[in-house]
Scaffold this active site. Structure first.
Site: not given
Lengths: 245, 298
Positions: B44, B67, B70-71, B126, B186, B211, B238
Site C-alpha cells: 500500500s 504484523n 505501519g504502512l 488505514c 484484510n 495466516g 489464510g
C-alpha cells in the site's frame, strides 16, 4: 518469543560487545538471530561463535543495540531464530575477508587452516585480531597494517592457495572483492547485509533481485551474485525507497 | 481447460499476490509474476515516504502471524520505478493505495494509473483521521465518497479491500458497491503478550492477524457478501494450499490472494497452486474454473 540467560558479556572495543548464552537449536556458521529489546526494538545479529554457549557480537549504533550490549550475565535475552542459509563448510585452506564488524559472522569458520584479511577504518575499530593466527590487517587510515582497503591486501595474495574464500562487510567493499575475484574462482561466498525487518522472507525489505537475503541468504556464492545486478548497485531503504549505493 | 477469470481485468489464473507481502521491490514482484502468479498487488502506497513502525513488525508463532508494519512505503512518486520493473514481466500489477480522504485516494489512483497498473486496490483499513482509533473502512459514508471519487477519476477497474474489523460487513460492502470487485478480508486486529518480558510482542502493541487461523472468517465473509450482493469478490485470508483456494472459490471468490503462506512454502506456492488446481479440475471433470465460483452458496 524465545529467551535465554546471558552467560557472559565482554566489551571488545569502545562500542562493541560479545555476549554468550546457551541455545537449544543448533546454529550454523553464517546464520543470524533476531534479538528483541522489549519495548525498544528488534535487530538481526550474526553469530561470532556457534558452539554453546553461542556468541553474538553487537556494535552499538542505536537504542536496540545499546540495550543488547548492556545486558548483564544472569539477565534474559529474547530472540527468534536462528535464521538464514549458512556458509558451505570446507576442510581445506580457507581465507576470510571481513571489514569492520563484518568479521563477526566469519569467526565460526576460523580454525588452524584459516587465513584472514581484516579491514577497518582505523586501528581502534579492529576486533578479534587475537583470535586469528594468519592475519593480514588493513586500515583505511594506515594506523595499523596496510593502508587501503581489503581488496588491496587480497591483490597481494595467491588466491589459488585457498579452497574457499568467505567475505563479509559493507556491500561496497564486498562488490570490490567480487569484481576482483570474478572469473578467477567460483569458490567464494559472501554474507550480505540489507535492511531487515521480518527475518522470515515475507516483508521484502532485504530483497535483492527478487531473492530474500534473510531467507534465501544471507550467504550467496559468487555464482549466485552473477545473476543479481542489484548487488553493489541499489537497495531499498527502511521505508522502501530505492537507494543507489 | 480454462483457468482464466475476470475480476474487472482478465487474468490467466485465479492466484494473485496479496498486498503487503514481497511487493515493495519491483524485482521481487517481477520474480513472483514470472513464477505463476497471475497478478500482484503492490504494497500500500501513500502520498509521501513513511518509515512505518520500529521492529518487531512481525510476530510468528505458527499458525499465528501478527504484523504491524505501519504502512511503511517510499511515497507514490518514488514507487514509479518499482512498478516499471514489475511490469517487465508482462503480467498485470494492481496498485494498492491508502489515504486519509477521497481527494488523497484519487490523486494516488491517478498516479498509479499513469504508471501502467491494470487496476487499483483501495486499502480502506488505514486510520481514520477524524474518527480516532477507527479505520477509514468503518465509516460507510467515507467509503462511499472515496470509491465514487476514485471511480470517476480513473479508467481502470477499482477494487475495495474491506476490513473484517466491523460489526456489519454488508454495510461496508454496500458502501463500496461502485467498486469493480470487493477484496475480502484484510487482517483481523489482535495482539499477543510475551509473558517472560511482560510486554506486547509488537512494537505497535496491536497488529493484524493473518495466516491459516483466519481462513474460516475469510470464507464466511466471502460467502455472505457474494450471496447478499452478487458482486465480484476476490478472496484472501489464510490460503495455504489448493483446497483452501477451492473453498474460497466455492464460497464465491472469482480469484484469491496469497500472502502469509509464502512464509512456509516460498514463492513456489504459486506454481504449486496452479498445478494443484489443474489436477483437481481434471479429476472432477471441470473444464472451466468459472463453473466453480459460488457453487456452495445455498
Amino acid at each position: 518469543m524465545n529467551h535465554s540467560i546471558v552467560y557472559s558479556n565482554v566489551r571488545i572495543n569502545e562500542s562493541t560487545h560479545s555476549l554468550r548464552f546457551f541455545m537449544e537449536s543448533p546454529v550454523h556458521p553464517g546464520q543470524f538471530i533476531m534479538i528483541w529489546a522489549p519495548g525498544i526494538g528488534e535487530i538481526p545479529i550474526s553469530f561470532s561463535s556457534v558452539n554453546n554457549p553461542v556468541e553474538i557480537t553487537v556494535k552499538i549504533y542505536g537504542e536496540p543495540s545499546k540495550y543488547i550490549a548492556n545486558l548483564m550475565p544472569g539477565e534474559k535475552i529474547f530472540y527468534r531464530g536462528p535464521y538464514g542459509r549458512p556458509f558451505t563448510g570446507v576442510t581445506g585452506k580457507k581465507l576470510i575477508i571481513g571489514a569492520g564488524t563484518g568479521i563477526a559472522p566469519l569467526m565460526p569458520l576460523v580454525d588452524n587452516m584459516t587465513s584472514a584479511i581484516l579491514s577497518a577504518k582505523t586501528k581502534n575499530d579492529l576486533i578479534f585480531t587475537d583470535r586469528i593466527k594468519n592475519l593480514y590487517v588493513v586500515t583505511d587510515d594506515g594506523t595499523l597494517g596496510i593502508k587501503g582497503f581489503a581488496v588491496d591486501a587480497l591483490k597481494q595474495m595467491d588466491i589459488n592457495e585457498f579452497d574457499m574464500i568467505y567475505v563479509c562487510g559493507p556491500e561496497i567493499m564486498m562488490k570490490s572483492v567480487y569484481d576482483y575475484l570474478l572469473n578467477k574462482t567460483d569458490r567464494v561466498e559472501f554474507s550480505l547485509e540489507r535492511p531487515m525487518k521480518c527475518g522470515i522472507g515475507i516483508c521484502d525489505s532485504c530483497s535483492i533481485n527478487g531473492i530474500q537475503v534473510c531467507r534465501d541468504g544471507p550467504v550467496f556464492s559468487i555464482k549466485d551474485l552473477k545473476n543479481m545486478d542489484e548487488f553493489g548497485r541499489t537497495r531499498l531503504s527502511f521505508s522502501g525507497k530505492r537507494i543507489y549505493l | 481447460m480454462n483457468l482464466n477469470v475476470d475480476i474487472g481485468i482478465k487474468i490467466s489464473n485465479p492466484f494473485i499476490l496479496a498486498s503487503g507481502i514481497l511487493d515493495e521491490n519491483g524485482y521481487t514482484m517481477k520474480r513472483i509474476l514470472e513464477n505463476g502468479a497471475a497478478a500482484v498487488v503492490t504494497k500500500s502506497i501513500g502520498t509521501s515516504e513513511r518509515q512505518g513502525y520500529n521492529p518487531p513488525i512481525i510476530y510468528e508463532n505458527d499458525p499465528v502471524f501478527l504484523n504491524a508494519v505501519g504502512l511503511s512505503n517510499p511515497g507514490i512518486d518514488n514507487f514509479k520505478d518499482e512498478v516499471k520493473i514489475a511490469l517487465e514481466s508482462g503480467r498485470p500489477v494492481i496498485g494498492s493505495i491508502f489515504g486519509k480522504d477521497a481527494p488523497e485516494f484519487s490523486e494516488l489512483a491517478k498516479k498509479m494509473e499513469s504508471y501502467g497498473v491494470s487496476a487499483i486496490e483501495l486499502n480502506l483499513s488505514c486510520p481514520h483521521v477524524n474518527g480516532y482509533g477507527m479505520e477509514v473502512g468503518s465509516d460507510p459514508d467515507l467509503v462511499y465518497e472515496i470509491v465514487s471519487e476514485v471511480k470517476s477519476r480513473v479508467k481502470i477497474p477499482v477494487f475495495s479491500k474491506l476490513s473484517p474489523n466491523t460489526s456489519n460487513i454488508l454495510e461496508e460492502a454496500k458502501a463500496a458497491e461502485k467498486s469493480d470487485a470487493l477484496v475480502l478480508i484484510n487482517t483481523l486486529k489482535g495482539m499477543e503478550i510475551d509473558i517472560a518480558s511482560k510486554k506486547p510482542v509488537l512494537s505497535n502493541v496491536y497488529g493484524g492477524l493473518s495466516g491459516k487461523c483466519i481462513k474460516p472468517v475469510g470464507i464466511r465473509y466471502v460467502y455472505e457478501v457474494k450471496k447478499e450482493t452478487g458482486k465480484t469478490v476476490i478472496g484472501v485470508g489464510g490460503i495455504e494450499n489448493v483446497n483452501d483456494a477451492i473453498e474460497y472459490i466455492m464460497a464465491g471468490a472469482s480469484a484469491v490472494q496469497i500472502g502469509t503462506a509464502i512464509y512456509r512454502h516460498g514463492i513456489k506456492i504459486f506454481n504449486e497452486l496452479n498445478s494443484g488446481l489443474i489436477e483437481y479440475m481434471d479429476k472432477n471433470g471441470i473444464s472451466n474454473i468459472n463453473d466453480m465460483i459460488g457453487v456452495a452458496i445455498a
